[in-house]
Each structure stands twice: as C-alpha cells, then as structure tokens.
Design a protein around this motif. Structure first.
Motif, PDB file in Angstrom:
ATOM      1  N   SER A   1      -9.303   8.586   1.240  1.00  0.00           N
ATOM      2  CA  SER A   1      -8.771   8.777   2.601  1.00  0.00           C
ATOM      3  C   SER A   1      -8.764  10.272   2.875  1.00  0.00           C
ATOM      4  O   SER A   1      -8.166  11.049   2.127  1.00  0.00           O
ATOM      5  CB  SER A   1      -7.355   8.224   2.717  1.00  0.00           C
TER       6      SER A   1
ATOM      7  N   GLN B   1     -13.326   4.995  -1.343  1.00  0.00           N
ATOM      8  CA  GLN B   1     -11.889   4.746  -1.222  1.00  0.00           C
ATOM      9  C   GLN B   1     -11.081   6.002  -0.880  1.00  0.00           C
ATOM     10  O   GLN B   1      -9.867   5.939  -0.744  1.00  0.00           O
ATOM     11  CB  GLN B   1     -11.343   4.146  -2.534  1.00  0.00           C
TER      12      GLN B   1
ATOM     13  N   ASP C   1       4.632   6.945  -6.144  1.00  0.00           N
ATOM     14  CA  ASP C   1       3.510   7.390  -5.323  1.00  0.00           C
ATOM     15  C   ASP C   1       2.365   6.380  -5.411  1.00  0.00           C
ATOM     16  O   ASP C   1       1.856   6.112  -6.501  1.00  0.00           O
ATOM     17  CB  ASP C   1       3.041   8.759  -5.800  1.00  0.00           C
TER      18      ASP C   1
ATOM     19  N   SER D   1       0.821  -1.217   0.000  1.00  0.00           N
ATOM     20  CA  SER D   1       0.000   0.000   0.000  1.00  0.00           C
ATOM     21  C   SER D   1       0.853   1.264   0.000  1.00  0.00           C
ATOM     22  O   SER D   1       0.334   2.365  -0.147  1.00  0.00           O
ATOM     23  CB  SER D   1      -0.940   0.006   1.207  1.00  0.00           C
TER      24      SER D   1
ATOM     25  N   SER E   1      -4.981  11.809  -6.430  1.00  0.00           N
ATOM     26  CA  SER E   1      -6.022  12.700  -5.915  1.00  0.00           C
ATOM     27  C   SER E   1      -7.393  12.150  -6.283  1.00  0.00           C
ATOM     28  O   SER E   1      -7.542  11.428  -7.281  1.00  0.00           O
ATOM     29  CB  SER E   1      -5.853  14.102  -6.503  1.00  0.00           C
TER      30      SER E   1
ATOM     31  N   ASP F   1      -0.604   6.766  -4.185  1.00  0.00           N
ATOM     32  CA  ASP F   1      -1.890   7.452  -4.107  1.00  0.00           C
ATOM     33  C   ASP F   1      -2.076   8.417  -5.273  1.00  0.00           C
ATOM     34  O   ASP F   1      -1.122   8.833  -5.925  1.00  0.00           O
ATOM     35  CB  ASP F   1      -1.983   8.249  -2.801  1.00  0.00           C
TER      36      ASP F   1
ATOM     37  N   PRO G   1      -2.269   4.993 -12.019  1.00  0.00           N
ATOM     38  CA  PRO G   1      -1.636   5.919 -11.073  1.00  0.00           C
ATOM     39  C   PRO G   1      -1.016   7.109 -11.806  1.00  0.00           C
ATOM     40  O   PRO G   1      -1.006   7.166 -13.035  1.00  0.00           O
ATOM     41  CB  PRO G   1      -0.559   5.050 -10.426  1.00  0.00           C
TER      42      PRO G   1
ATOM     43  N   ARG H   1      -6.887  11.636  -0.562  1.00  0.00           N
ATOM     44  CA  ARG H   1      -6.151  10.816  -1.512  1.00  0.00           C
ATOM     45  C   ARG H   1      -6.842   9.472  -1.681  1.00  0.00           C
ATOM     46  O   ARG H   1      -7.625   9.050  -0.850  1.00  0.00           O
ATOM     47  CB  ARG H   1      -4.710  10.632  -1.071  1.00  0.00           C
ATOM     48  N   VAL H   2      -6.490   8.802  -2.780  1.00  0.00           N
ATOM     49  CA  VAL H   2      -7.030   7.481  -3.079  1.00  0.00           C
ATOM     50  C   VAL H   2      -5.849   6.560  -3.338  1.00  0.00           C
ATOM     51  O   VAL H   2      -5.014   6.849  -4.195  1.00  0.00           O
ATOM     52  CB  VAL H   2      -7.951   7.514  -4.319  1.00  0.00           C
ATOM     53  N   ASN H   3      -5.784   5.446  -2.612  1.00  0.00           N
ATOM     54  CA  ASN H   3      -4.727   4.471  -2.850  1.00  0.00           C
ATOM     55  C   ASN H   3      -5.112   3.684  -4.098  1.00  0.00           C
ATOM     56  O   ASN H   3      -6.174   3.054  -4.149  1.00  0.00           O
ATOM     57  CB  ASN H   3      -4.561   3.544  -1.642  1.00  0.00           C
TER      58      ASN H   3
END
Length: 199
Positions: free
Chosen positions: A174, A172, A139, A54, A143, A141, A68, A185-187
């Motif tokens: 965070s 999803q 990265d 993650s 946006s 994550d 991503p 953010r979104v993983n």
C-alpha cells in the motif's frame, strides 16, 4: 430553591439525552451507513469464516507464512493476578512495552531477536520493524523491506520460486496516501491470504 433546582435538572436530563444518547447513536448509525466495513471492525472473511481484521495484527508462527512485527501485548499472570505475562497479539490488551532506547531489557531483546533472524538466514541490514514492537503491540502492517526479507524463508518452506513471492509482495504494498502521507506498508493478513491463494 426549587426554582433553581428544576431548570438545572431539566438541563442535565436534556444534555444527557442529547450528548449521551442521541449524538452517539446518530454518529454510530451514520458510520454504519457510510462505512459499513470499517464500522463493523474491518473484518476479513474467507470461505464464509471470519479469519481476522485488517486493522489488528495476529500471530503467524509457521515458516510457511510471512510473520508480522513482534508484539508486546500481555495478559494477567494465571499464578499471580497482580503481574502480567507475555501474550503476543492479545487483542484484548493492546499495549506497547514502554521501554526507552536506553533500556537494558529492550537492548537485550532486540539483540536476541537480531541474532535469531540472522540464524534463520536473514541478510543485514535487518528492517527495524522485524525487531521492534509497535505502540499498540497489534500492528497489522509491516514494511515492504520486512516482507521482502522473509521471501527466501517462505519460499523454502512452501517450495515456491522466490521471484514469484517477491512479485506477490510487490502487489500487496500500500503506497502513501496522495503519494506522501504515511509510509509504504504491507498488510500481513492480506499478504498471507494472497499467499494461500497461490496454491
């Protein structure tokens, strides 16, 4: 002379044992005890198989997945080891591009990426993290705007209603810690695993 040398050697050995062995092992053991998931790399396991971490981004090239932000990682050139070649999401070589805002190379790369996104049907304004790389190049994550901008493409590729995917993205996100520390953010890996779980 030995009366000065002996205490120095004893202190060297003592502090080497304390700061080089005892302290690192104690901190590592305590971390493994208190935070076992993080201490072991925050690995994500699905069907008894490690599918990623993650904390480290990975490439999802298929239109069936949320993609991503771009990666600037590289690897040694097989033809000339003194040079490097692009190797997106190379976790063994975390790095950024180190290109400044006035760099012609950066401007050309971002412009080309923007044209490609618009050709895919992305609507303006394009999220910055859909066009630019992160400092690490890995990265995990993106946006929420970046994720939501990809909903139509993923929905078409999977034959799923876009509103269903928008709702999935919303679950999803965070939020900032304590409501103001950090950014929403979104993983990407978690989102794509949740996407696969829909079917």
């Amino acid at each position: 002379m030995t009366q000065h040398l002996r205490p120095a050697l004893v202190l060297l050995l003592l502090f080497t044992a304390l700061t080089g062995l005892a302290y690192p092992y104690a901190v590592t053991g305590l971390a493994a005890l208190l935070f076992p998931n993080q201490a072991n790399g925050s690995l994500v396991i699905r069907d008894n198989t490690i599918v990623g971490s993650s904390l480290i981004g990975q490439n999802f090239a298929s239109d069936r997945y949320f993609q991503p932000r771009p990666s600037a990682t590289s690897t040694p050139d097989p033809a000339d080891s003194s040079k490097t070649v692009d190797a997106p999401y190379n976790a063994a070589n975390s790095s950024g591009s180190n290109l400044g805002p006035t760099s012609k190379t950066l401007i050309e790369r971002v412009s080309a990426a923007a044209q490609a996104k618009r050709a895919e049907g992305w609507q303006a304004p394009l999220p910055a993290d859909a066009l630019t790389t992160s400092a690490s190049g890995l990265d995990p994550d993106m946006s929420p705007k970046n994720a939501l901008a990809q909903v139509e493409r993923v929905a078409r590729a999977r034959g799923v209603a876009p509103q269903k995917l928008r709702a999935l993205v919303e679950t999803q996100i965070s939020r900032p810690w304590l409501g103001f520390i950090g950014e929403p953010r979104v993983n990407v890996l978690a989102l794509n695993l949740a996407l696969d779980a829909l079917h």
